[in-house]
Each structure stands twice: as structure tokens, then as C-alpha cells.
Design an enzyme around this catalytic site. Structure first.
Site, mmCIF file in Angstrom:
data_model
loop_
_atom_site.group_PDB
_atom_site.id
_atom_site.type_symbol
_atom_site.label_atom_id
_atom_site.label_comp_id
_atom_site.label_asym_id
_atom_site.label_seq_id
_atom_site.Cartn_x
_atom_site.Cartn_y
_atom_site.Cartn_z
ATOM 1 N N CYS A 77 21.366 -20.657 25.003
ATOM 2 C CA CYS A 77 20.154 -21.444 25.305
ATOM 3 C C CYS A 77 20.649 -22.938 24.766
ATOM 4 O O CYS A 77 20.292 -23.929 25.343
ATOM 5 C CB CYS A 77 19.038 -21.124 24.569
ATOM 6 S SG CYS A 77 19.462 -20.971 22.654
ATOM 7 N N GLU B 21 11.097 -19.329 21.543
ATOM 8 C CA GLU B 21 12.143 -19.788 21.636
ATOM 9 C C GLU B 21 12.841 -19.799 22.992
ATOM 10 O O GLU B 21 13.196 -18.653 23.467
ATOM 11 C CB GLU B 21 13.195 -19.156 20.650
ATOM 12 C CG GLU B 21 13.036 -19.259 19.155
ATOM 13 C CD GLU B 21 13.248 -20.681 18.521
ATOM 14 O OE1 GLU B 21 13.767 -21.606 19.347
ATOM 15 O OE2 GLU B 21 12.946 -20.758 17.505
HETATM 16 P P1 NAP Z 1 14.134 -13.086 29.679
HETATM 17 O O1 NAP Z 1 14.174 -12.713 30.894
HETATM 18 O O2 NAP Z 1 12.788 -13.933 29.241
HETATM 19 O O3 NAP Z 1 14.069 -11.857 28.872
HETATM 20 C C1 NAP Z 1 13.849 -12.124 27.267
HETATM 21 C C2 NAP Z 1 13.198 -10.852 26.768
HETATM 22 O O4 NAP Z 1 11.705 -10.967 27.251
HETATM 23 C C3 NAP Z 1 13.425 -9.690 27.346
HETATM 24 O O5 NAP Z 1 13.401 -8.670 25.944
HETATM 25 C C4 NAP Z 1 12.561 -9.346 28.561
HETATM 26 O O6 NAP Z 1 12.371 -7.885 28.590
HETATM 27 C C5 NAP Z 1 11.389 -9.929 27.977
HETATM 28 N N1 NAP Z 1 10.480 -10.020 29.161
HETATM 29 C C6 NAP Z 1 10.738 -10.776 30.663
HETATM 30 N N2 NAP Z 1 9.768 -10.942 30.960
HETATM 31 C C7 NAP Z 1 8.437 -10.731 30.098
HETATM 32 C C8 NAP Z 1 7.157 -10.700 30.369
HETATM 33 N N3 NAP Z 1 6.492 -11.368 31.426
HETATM 34 N N4 NAP Z 1 6.549 -10.191 29.379
HETATM 35 C C9 NAP Z 1 7.011 -9.864 28.184
HETATM 36 N N5 NAP Z 1 8.371 -9.719 28.041
HETATM 37 C C10 NAP Z 1 9.185 -10.253 28.822
HETATM 38 O O7 NAP Z 1 15.240 -13.946 29.308
HETATM 39 P P2 NAP Z 1 16.848 -13.722 29.365
HETATM 40 O O8 NAP Z 1 17.063 -13.643 30.783
HETATM 41 O O9 NAP Z 1 16.997 -12.246 28.563
HETATM 42 O O10 NAP Z 1 17.301 -14.607 28.425
HETATM 43 C C11 NAP Z 1 17.813 -16.158 28.773
HETATM 44 C C12 NAP Z 1 16.830 -16.975 28.604
HETATM 45 O O11 NAP Z 1 16.573 -17.026 27.227
HETATM 46 C C13 NAP Z 1 17.328 -18.383 29.006
HETATM 47 O O12 NAP Z 1 16.277 -19.367 29.311
HETATM 48 C C14 NAP Z 1 17.625 -19.000 27.632
HETATM 49 O O13 NAP Z 1 17.684 -20.181 27.363
HETATM 50 C C15 NAP Z 1 16.613 -18.466 26.779
HETATM 51 N N6 NAP Z 1 17.255 -18.268 25.280
HETATM 52 C C16 NAP Z 1 16.511 -19.162 24.267
HETATM 53 C C17 NAP Z 1 17.039 -19.221 23.134
HETATM 54 C C18 NAP Z 1 16.409 -20.154 21.880
HETATM 55 O O14 NAP Z 1 16.542 -19.615 20.845
HETATM 56 N N7 NAP Z 1 15.319 -20.910 22.419
HETATM 57 C C19 NAP Z 1 17.868 -18.397 22.621
HETATM 58 C C20 NAP Z 1 18.588 -17.428 23.748
HETATM 59 C C21 NAP Z 1 18.153 -17.529 25.047
HETATM 60 P P3 NAP Z 1 13.311 -6.945 29.847
HETATM 61 O O15 NAP Z 1 14.856 -7.542 29.696
HETATM 62 O O16 NAP Z 1 13.004 -5.690 29.813
HETATM 63 O O17 NAP Z 1 13.094 -7.879 31.148
#
Ligand code: NAP
Length: 449
Positions: free
Chosen positions: A259, A225
Site C-alpha cells: 500500500c 487502512e
Molecule cells: P481487498 O480485495 O479489499 O481484500 C481485503 C480483504 O477484504 C480481504 O479479506 C477480502 O476478502 C475482504 N473483502 C473484499 N471485499 C469485501 C467486502 N465487500 N466486504 C467485506 N470484506 C471484503 O484488497 P486486496 O486486494 O486483498 O489488497 C490490496 C488493497 O489493500 C490495495 O488497495 C492496498 O493498497 C490495500 N492495502 C492497504 C494497506 C494499508 O495499511 N493502508 C495495507 C495493505 C494493503 P476476500 O479475499 O475473501 O475477497
């Protein structure tokens, strides 16, 4: 160490020690041992636990809401609503569980489909809805007979701990749902671990690529997602006042960090000027400040890093020749940015295809319905969409041709426990919620004869 900082004040809330390698191993071993028992638990045991967890969410609503507001800055009003929605989702799966898990005969054959659990599921989750994002995986995981391991975003470790606490205080067996205080560099190793059956990630495109790569190497099921830049299309037949109000709500909900926020307003040329005037005035009037004060529609962004990312994108918009109204950085220790509107952004600029994760909308003028669809689809994402038209023919075209996993007609897009949630293209694959989310991590077993 994982640090929780209050983005409204800059104060450090807590430093959470990261799990050691032996500590993580013990939790994975516990998950595997618990699954060996839980996989054959009666459906009634699972649904009773889901109901009990819902009751815990209700009983601890204020504590849960306060932690979310403190760790990531959403308003207390929004945090309370999120907690209530989580309780509703647990109750939905509790109520529908027996019917959803019952074997299904395939008409005209002697075959039946049985739904069996897969094993321990790893969930990598974001901070923006620190309970709801997790519950979308946690509730169906428990119902399915799987067990859950949560790697929550570093920013919201307090919320992760409270989620585990809710499960335990509701009577969940030890190891059924565990919060792992780990950083993202530990995720690939977990995915490769033979005791982990599958992985789900909600987050950014970059994280999605990393997790999908690790899951591909291990040949494991993955649900993604990811991000989106949802179109919000307004046609001349729409109720303009309602559309303007919904556009503001859709853009600034959750301090602009959902999102499925309405991020690109695509407005028919005949009503563009009228919409732009009213929408810009309403965005500039959005109140911003202390998220615990109910007078404020928005609190801060989730962190100073998130604020700086948004400010860099706004500078890029100006450099590309766009006009920005609002979208101003507020001084002080909080991560505050006012609501804003970008107009005249060239359609072929890189930024027009990016996600703005903050309360600033992009406004585009569409010549006609075909042009509106072309602008909407000219982007790598395909998550949600919202269309405003009372013309049934227009509605049918949008439903058929918008490249999105979800479409809201004359309403702001929002998730519900019953309906599938998810995207296409670089917004990910797979679905959460409803029966679709439940089946993603089940063995859909064909039984012949
Ligand atoms: P993020 O930086 O990708 O972090 C999400 C999760 O992934 C966190 O637990 C993060 O850990 C982990 N993570 C980051 N890089 C990783 C890697 N290389 N390998 C494994 N795990 C990794 O995203 P965010 O900034 O928290 O959230 C914002 C994004 O999420 C936006 O793009 C938003 O649109 C999207 N989102 C999508 C949905 C949907 O349902 N489609 C819902 C909500 C949000 P750390 O925090 O420890 O870095």
C-alpha cells in the site's frame, strides 16, 4: 471453499472448506466467552503471552515464510523479513505494555484516564503482507484485553491458520485469537452481531466502503487502512543516485504490491531527464522469477486476476497517450509482470489518480516545489509519501502541506512497531501501531475525582 494457489506455478496448494453457519456461530460464541475472562487478565499475563508468540514466530520462521511465498508469491527473502518484523512487534507491545496501559493522571485536574478493553474485534485483512498486516491488529488486541477474530483474504488461508497456530502454541486461551475461514459476504453479518465490538479492515477502497457502511449501520468503531498511490518527490538538492536506488526499491518491494509503495515519481524539471534515464534503466534491470531463488528481486503478482487488473491499467495508460517501457506480461502459468515505467501520462487522466498494484511506476515532471505538491495532492488517496531534498525549507513545506498520513524524508517509507501508521482522505482513517493503534480499540475512560 477457499482456494490457495501458488501464483508462481499455478498449482493448487489447498482447498479450505468455508465455515458453516453453526461453525461460525460457535467461534463467535467462544470469542465472547473468552473475552469475559481475558478482559480482566493481569497485564503481566498479556505481555508474557505476547513474548511467547514472538518466540513462536522465531521458532517457526521458515515454515511461516515458506507459506507466505507459496500462497502469494513474495520472495522468500521478503517473507523471512516479514516474519522477523512480526516477532519484533509482539516484543514491542510486550515491553511497552505496562506503561501504555497504566492509568494517566490529567495534569491540573483530579481526573485520570483509564484504558479498558472493548470486546471481540473483527479484522478483515489483505494478502499482501499476510502476517504483518494481521499482527498490526493482533498484538495490540491481545495487549488491550480484547480478543481477535480474523477474516483473512481468501488467497492466504494457510497463513491465517498458521497465525492462529502461533497464538495457540504460545499458550493463548482457547478463543483468544481465531482464524475464520469465511468469504467476504459473511462480514456484514458479523459486524451487525452484538457480540462483535468493533472492526478493522486493511484492503481496497471498495471493501472499505462496504465495511464502513456495515459498521455505520451498527454504530460500531471502524479503522480503515485502504489503498494509496504514494508520491515520491525528488528535488534538485537530492542525492540523485540515492534517490534513484530508493525509488526502485520503493516501487518494486513486495513485487510492487505494498500500500505504501512509491507509485508516483514526481521529479523537479531541472533533474527530470537525468532521473528518468537512470530510474528507467534500473527498473528494467530488476530481476524477476522464482520467488524462492534469492537472485530474484521480484516474484510473481499474487494471482492471475491481480496480473490481469494491472495489464488492463497499463493498456489504459497507453490509450491515454502515455509511454510504457517494461511492464510486460511474462508467458507461462505464473502471474509474472516485469518492472516498468509510465511517462507522459496526462495529469488529468483517470489513471493518474488510480493505484497501480504492481511493479510499474508513473513518472511526472514538476515545474517547481508548488507544482510538485499540487501533483502529489491531486488524488483521492492520502496514505504515505517520500520526499528527497536536502533543503530544510523544502522539507518543512512538504511536511506541512503533503496530504498524507505519513512522510519519509530522504528514505523509503516503511512501517515500524513504534510509529503510527495510516492515512487520510480515501486511504482510510484511524491509525495502527504504536500507542495510537492500541488506543483505537480501547475505552479511554475518564475517571473524575
Ligand atoms: P481487498 O480485495 O479489499 O481484500 C481485503 C480483504 O477484504 C480481504 O479479506 C477480502 O476478502 C475482504 N473483502 C473484499 N471485499 C469485501 C467486502 N465487500 N466486504 C467485506 N470484506 C471484503 O484488497 P486486496 O486486494 O486483498 O489488497 C490490496 C488493497 O489493500 C490495495 O488497495 C492496498 O493498497 C490495500 N492495502 C492497504 C494497506 C494499508 O495499511 N493502508 C495495507 C495493505 C494493503 P476476500 O479475499 O475473501 O475477497
Amino acid at each position: 471453499m477457499l482456494r490457495s494457489t501458488n501464483p508462481a506455478t499455478g498449482e493448487i496448494i489447498a482447498d479450505h472448506p468455508a465455515l458453516t453457519t453453526p461453525g461460525l456461530e460457535a467461534k463467535v460464541a467462544k470469542a465472547a466467552a473468552t473475552w469475559a475472562q481475558w478482559r480482566s487478565s493481569p497485564v503481566e499475563t498479556r505481555t508474557a503471552l505476547l513474548s511467547a508468540i514472538a518466540d513462536q514466530f522465531d521458532a517457526h520462521a521458515e515454515r511461516l515464510a515458506a507459506m507466505a511465498t507459496a500462497e502469494m508469491g513474495k520472495t522468500l527473502v521478503a517473507a523471512r523479513a516479514e516474519v522477523a518484523k512480526c516477532a519484533a512487534a509482539f516484543r514491542y507491545y510486550a515491553q511497552e505494555g505496562p506503561a501504555l496501559l497504566a492509568p494517566r493522571p490529567i495534569e491540573g485536574t483530579k481526573a485520570t484516564v483509564h484504558y479498558r478493553p472493548l470486546g471481540p474485534i473483527l479484522a478483515v485483512m489483505p494478502w499482501n503482507f499476510p502476517y504483518w498486516q494481521v499482527v498490526r491488529f493482533m498484538a495490540p488486541t491481545i495487549l488491550a484485553g480484547n480478543v481477535g477474530l480474523l477474516k483473512h483474504a481468501s488467497l492466504v488461508q494457510g497463513c491465517g491458520q498458521l497465525l492462529e497456530e502461533m497464538a495457540i502454541s504460545a499458550g493463548a486461551p482457547d478463543g483468544l485469537f481465531q482464524n475464520l475461514a469465511i468469504k467476504s459476504d459473511a462480514v456484514a453479518g458479523l459486524i451487525a452481531d452484538p457480540r462483535i465490538a468493533a472492526v478493522t479492515l486493511t484492503g481496497s477502497e471498495g471493501a472499505g466502503r462496504s465495511v464502513a457502511t456495515a459498521a455505520g449501520a451498527a454504530l460500531k468503531k471502524v479503522v480503515l487502512e485502504l489503498g494509496g498511490s504514494d508520491p515520491f518527490i525528488v528535488m534538485p538538492s537530492a542525492d540523485l543516485d540515492a534517490a534513484v536506488a530508493a525509488a526502485v526499491t520503493g516501487r518494486v518491494q513486495n513485487n510492487g504490491q505494498s500500500c505504501v509503495c512509491a507509485k508516483r515519481m514526481i521529479v523537479h524539471a531541472d533533474i527530470y531527464d537525468a532521473f528518468a534515464d537512470r530510474f528507467t534503466a534500473a527498473m528494467l534491470a530488476v530481476t524477476l522469477g522464482d520467488p524462492t531463488d534469492p537472485a530474484n528481486v521480484m516474484g510473481p503478482l499474487s494471482s492471475i486476476e491481480q496480473r490481469d487488473t494491472l495489464m488492463a491499467q497499463l493498456a489504459e495508460a497507453r490509450a491515454a497517450g502515455a509511454t510504457l517501457v517494461g511492464g510486460e506480461l511474462v508467458g507461462g502459468k505464473g502471474a509474472y509482470v516485469t518492472a516498468g515505467v509510465i511517462t507522459d501520462l496526462p495529469r488529468d487522466s483517470a489513471l493518474a489518480r488510480e493505484e497501480l498494484f504492481g511493479p510499474v511506476a508513473m513518472l511526472f515532471r514538476a515545474a517547481d516545489l508548488d507544482d510538485a505538491i499540487a501533483i502529489a495532492n491531486d488524488i483521492p488517496f492520502g496514505l504515505g509519501s517520500s520526499v528527497w531534498t536536502t533543503d530544510p525549507a523544502d522539507q518543512a513545506r512538504f511536511i506541512a502541506d503533503l496530504e498524507a498520513g505519513m512522510i519519509a524524508v530522504n528514505q523509503v517509507l516503511a512501517s515500524t512497531p513504534q510509529a503510527p501508521f495510516g492515512g487520510i482522505k480515501t486511504s482510510g482513517h484511524g491509525r495502527e501501531l504504536g500507542e495510537w493503534g492500541l488506543r483505537e480499540f480501547m475505552n479511554v475512560k475518564a475517571v473524575m475525582g
